[in-house]
Design a protein around this motif. Sequence first.
Motif, PDB file in Angstrom:
ATOM      1  N   GLY A  29     -19.661  15.571  39.618  1.00 37.21           N
ATOM      2  CA  GLY A  29     -20.691  14.769  38.974  1.00 37.21           C
ATOM      3  C   GLY A  29     -20.870  15.060  37.499  1.00 37.21           C
ATOM      4  O   GLY A  29     -19.915  15.313  36.759  1.00 37.21           O
ATOM      5  N   ALA A  30     -22.139  15.037  37.079  1.00 36.49           N
ATOM      6  CA  ALA A  30     -22.472  15.222  35.665  1.00 36.49           C
ATOM      7  C   ALA A  30     -22.049  16.604  35.165  1.00 36.49           C
ATOM      8  O   ALA A  30     -21.646  16.749  34.008  1.00 36.49           O
ATOM      9  CB  ALA A  30     -23.966  15.019  35.450  1.00 36.49           C
ATOM     10  N   ALA A  31     -22.120  17.600  36.025  1.00 33.71           N
ATOM     11  CA  ALA A  31     -21.705  18.951  35.617  1.00 33.71           C
ATOM     12  C   ALA A  31     -20.219  18.985  35.274  1.00 33.71           C
ATOM     13  O   ALA A  31     -19.803  19.651  34.322  1.00 33.71           O
ATOM     14  CB  ALA A  31     -22.026  19.962  36.725  1.00 33.71           C
ATOM     15  N   ALA A  32     -19.410  18.246  36.038  1.00 35.95           N
ATOM     16  CA  ALA A  32     -17.974  18.195  35.757  1.00 35.95           C
ATOM     17  C   ALA A  32     -17.703  17.490  34.436  1.00 35.95           C
ATOM     18  O   ALA A  32     -16.846  17.925  33.653  1.00 35.95           O
ATOM     19  CB  ALA A  32     -17.238  17.485  36.894  1.00 35.95           C
ATOM     20  N   ILE A  33     -18.422  16.408  34.178  1.00 31.21           N
ATOM     21  CA  ILE A  33     -18.250  15.683  32.912  1.00 31.21           C
ATOM     22  C   ILE A  33     -18.645  16.573  31.739  1.00 31.21           C
ATOM     23  O   ILE A  33     -17.918  16.689  30.750  1.00 31.21           O
ATOM     24  CB  ILE A  33     -19.085  14.382  32.909  1.00 31.21           C
ATOM     25  CG1 ILE A  33     -18.539  13.402  33.948  1.00 31.21           C
ATOM     26  CG2 ILE A  33     -19.079  13.735  31.523  1.00 31.21           C
ATOM     27  CD1 ILE A  33     -19.421  12.197  34.180  1.00 31.21           C
ATOM     28  N   THR A  34     -19.802  17.241  31.871  1.00 27.93           N
ATOM     29  CA  THR A  34     -20.276  18.120  30.802  1.00 27.93           C
ATOM     30  C   THR A  34     -19.289  19.250  30.542  1.00 27.93           C
ATOM     31  O   THR A  34     -18.931  19.529  29.397  1.00 27.93           O
ATOM     32  CB  THR A  34     -21.655  18.706  31.181  1.00 27.93           C
ATOM     33  OG1 THR A  34     -22.558  17.621  31.397  1.00 27.93           O
ATOM     34  CG2 THR A  34     -22.187  19.611  30.097  1.00 27.93           C
ATOM     35  N   ALA A  35     -18.828  19.891  31.601  1.00 27.52           N
ATOM     36  CA  ALA A  35     -17.886  21.005  31.453  1.00 27.52           C
ATOM     37  C   ALA A  35     -16.561  20.530  30.862  1.00 27.52           C
ATOM     38  O   ALA A  35     -15.966  21.208  30.018  1.00 27.52           O
ATOM     39  CB  ALA A  35     -17.662  21.689  32.794  1.00 27.52           C
ATOM     40  N   ALA A  36     -16.082  19.359  31.290  1.00 24.69           N
ATOM     41  CA  ALA A  36     -14.817  18.831  30.790  1.00 24.69           C
ATOM     42  C   ALA A  36     -14.915  18.493  29.307  1.00 24.69           C
ATOM     43  O   ALA A  36     -14.016  18.828  28.520  1.00 24.69           O
ATOM     44  CB  ALA A  36     -14.394  17.600  31.590  1.00 24.69           C
ATOM     45  N   LEU A  37     -15.989  17.835  28.903  1.00 25.66           N
ATOM     46  CA  LEU A  37     -16.150  17.504  27.490  1.00 25.66           C
ATOM     47  C   LEU A  37     -16.255  18.764  26.639  1.00 25.66           C
ATOM     48  O   LEU A  37     -15.685  18.836  25.551  1.00 25.66           O
ATOM     49  CB  LEU A  37     -17.380  16.611  27.285  1.00 25.66           C
ATOM     50  CG  LEU A  37     -17.246  15.179  27.782  1.00 25.66           C
ATOM     51  CD1 LEU A  37     -18.583  14.463  27.692  1.00 25.66           C
ATOM     52  CD2 LEU A  37     -16.174  14.438  27.014  1.00 25.66           C
ATOM     53  N   ALA A  38     -16.976  19.762  27.149  1.00 28.44           N
ATOM     54  CA  ALA A  38     -17.098  21.021  26.411  1.00 28.44           C
ATOM     55  C   ALA A  38     -15.738  21.714  26.301  1.00 28.44           C
ATOM     56  O   ALA A  38     -15.394  22.269  25.256  1.00 28.44           O
ATOM     57  CB  ALA A  38     -18.112  21.937  27.084  1.00 28.44           C
ATOM     58  N   ALA A  39     -14.939  21.657  27.364  1.00 30.63           N
ATOM     59  CA  ALA A  39     -13.611  22.281  27.330  1.00 30.63           C
ATOM     60  C   ALA A  39     -12.697  21.559  26.344  1.00 30.63           C
ATOM     61  O   ALA A  39     -11.946  22.193  25.596  1.00 30.63           O
ATOM     62  CB  ALA A  39     -12.992  22.273  28.727  1.00 30.63           C
ATOM     63  N   LEU A  40     -12.750  20.234  26.340  1.00 27.71           N
ATOM     64  CA  LEU A  40     -11.926  19.460  25.408  1.00 27.71           C
ATOM     65  C   LEU A  40     -12.353  19.688  23.962  1.00 27.71           C
ATOM     66  O   LEU A  40     -11.528  19.681  23.058  1.00 27.71           O
ATOM     67  CB  LEU A  40     -12.004  17.968  25.735  1.00 27.71           C
ATOM     68  CG  LEU A  40     -11.258  17.508  26.978  1.00 27.71           C
ATOM     69  CD1 LEU A  40     -11.639  16.070  27.319  1.00 27.71           C
ATOM     70  CD2 LEU A  40      -9.760  17.627  26.783  1.00 27.71           C
ATOM     71  N   GLY A  41     -13.654  19.889  23.753  1.00 28.74           N
ATOM     72  CA  GLY A  41     -14.180  20.041  22.399  1.00 28.74           C
ATOM     73  C   GLY A  41     -14.005  21.418  21.818  1.00 28.74           C
ATOM     74  O   GLY A  41     -14.160  21.606  20.613  1.00 28.74           O
ATOM     75  N   GLY A  42     -13.685  22.393  22.664  1.00 26.64           N
ATOM     76  CA  GLY A  42     -13.511  23.756  22.164  1.00 26.64           C
ATOM     77  C   GLY A  42     -14.783  24.244  21.505  1.00 26.64           C
ATOM     78  O   GLY A  42     -15.875  24.077  22.043  1.00 26.64           O
ATOM     79  N   PRO A  43     -14.655  24.835  20.314  1.00 32.47           N
ATOM     80  CA  PRO A  43     -15.837  25.385  19.658  1.00 32.47           C
ATOM     81  C   PRO A  43     -16.866  24.335  19.250  1.00 32.47           C
ATOM     82  O   PRO A  43     -18.023  24.652  19.026  1.00 32.47           O
ATOM     83  CB  PRO A  43     -15.284  26.096  18.418  1.00 32.47           C
ATOM     84  CG  PRO A  43     -13.870  25.722  18.308  1.00 32.47           C
ATOM     85  CD  PRO A  43     -13.440  25.080  19.577  1.00 32.47           C
ATOM     86  N   ALA A  44     -16.459  23.058  19.192  1.00 32.26           N
ATOM     87  CA  ALA A  44     -17.389  21.995  18.829  1.00 32.26           C
ATOM     88  C   ALA A  44     -18.165  21.475  20.033  1.00 32.26           C
ATOM     89  O   ALA A  44     -18.999  20.592  19.896  1.00 32.26           O
ATOM     90  CB  ALA A  44     -16.636  20.848  18.154  1.00 32.26           C
ATOM     91  N   GLY A  45     -17.878  21.984  21.221  1.00 35.07           N
ATOM     92  CA  GLY A  45     -18.629  21.635  22.415  1.00 35.07           C
ATOM     93  C   GLY A  45     -18.418  20.200  22.876  1.00 35.07           C
ATOM     94  O   GLY A  45     -17.376  19.593  22.645  1.00 35.07           O
ATOM     95  N   MET A  46     -19.450  19.679  23.536  1.00 36.53           N
ATOM     96  CA  MET A  46     -19.364  18.333  24.107  1.00 36.53           C
ATOM     97  C   MET A  46     -19.116  17.264  23.047  1.00 36.53           C
ATOM     98  O   MET A  46     -18.327  16.344  23.268  1.00 36.53           O
ATOM     99  CB  MET A  46     -20.646  17.989  24.864  1.00 36.53           C
ATOM    100  CG  MET A  46     -20.785  18.667  26.200  1.00 36.53           C
ATOM    101  SD  MET A  46     -22.317  18.233  27.032  1.00 36.53           S
ATOM    102  CE  MET A  46     -22.206  16.476  27.122  1.00 36.53           C
ATOM    103  N   LEU A  47     -19.781  17.375  21.911  1.00 38.06           N
ATOM    104  CA  LEU A  47     -19.572  16.372  20.857  1.00 38.06           C
ATOM    105  C   LEU A  47     -18.134  16.387  20.367  1.00 38.06           C
ATOM    106  O   LEU A  47     -17.548  15.340  20.082  1.00 38.06           O
ATOM    107  CB  LEU A  47     -20.546  16.597  19.706  1.00 38.06           C
ATOM    108  CG  LEU A  47     -22.016  16.342  20.032  1.00 38.06           C
ATOM    109  CD1 LEU A  47     -22.896  16.644  18.819  1.00 38.06           C
ATOM    110  CD2 LEU A  47     -22.229  14.912  20.493  1.00 38.06           C
TER     111      LEU A  47
END
Length: 112
Positions: A29-47
């Motif tokens: 769910g939303a936790a997976a989306i949040t974690a995935a975006l944060a992982a893709l963003g690296g030090p810049a996080g979800m944004l």
Amino acid sequence: MDEFVRKAAALGLPAIMLVIVMGTTGLAGAAAITAALAALGGPAGMLGGIALLGIIGLATEMLSKYGLEALLIGIYTQRLQNGESKSRLCGEIRNLPISGEMRRRLNEEFGC
């Protein structure tokens, strides 16, 4: 139809990447989306993750529309105009993971 295929490819790759990264989080769910975006963003996080997916979508669209060779020539031409040295760019071209034919074409284009 060609235009639709280009648009679908541009939208498809970021979505595929997000789903793959979501699958590796072990969350749902939303936790997976949040974690995935944060992982893709690296030090810049979800944004940063959202920005990266946007950049990937744009790059995919341009690749499907113009091809890799035209994009590389355009990027290196702009970098030369921005003042980067030709020797630095030629060294970078030498180390690109591209075919010998494409490397030869870039070398000819930029006098390497």
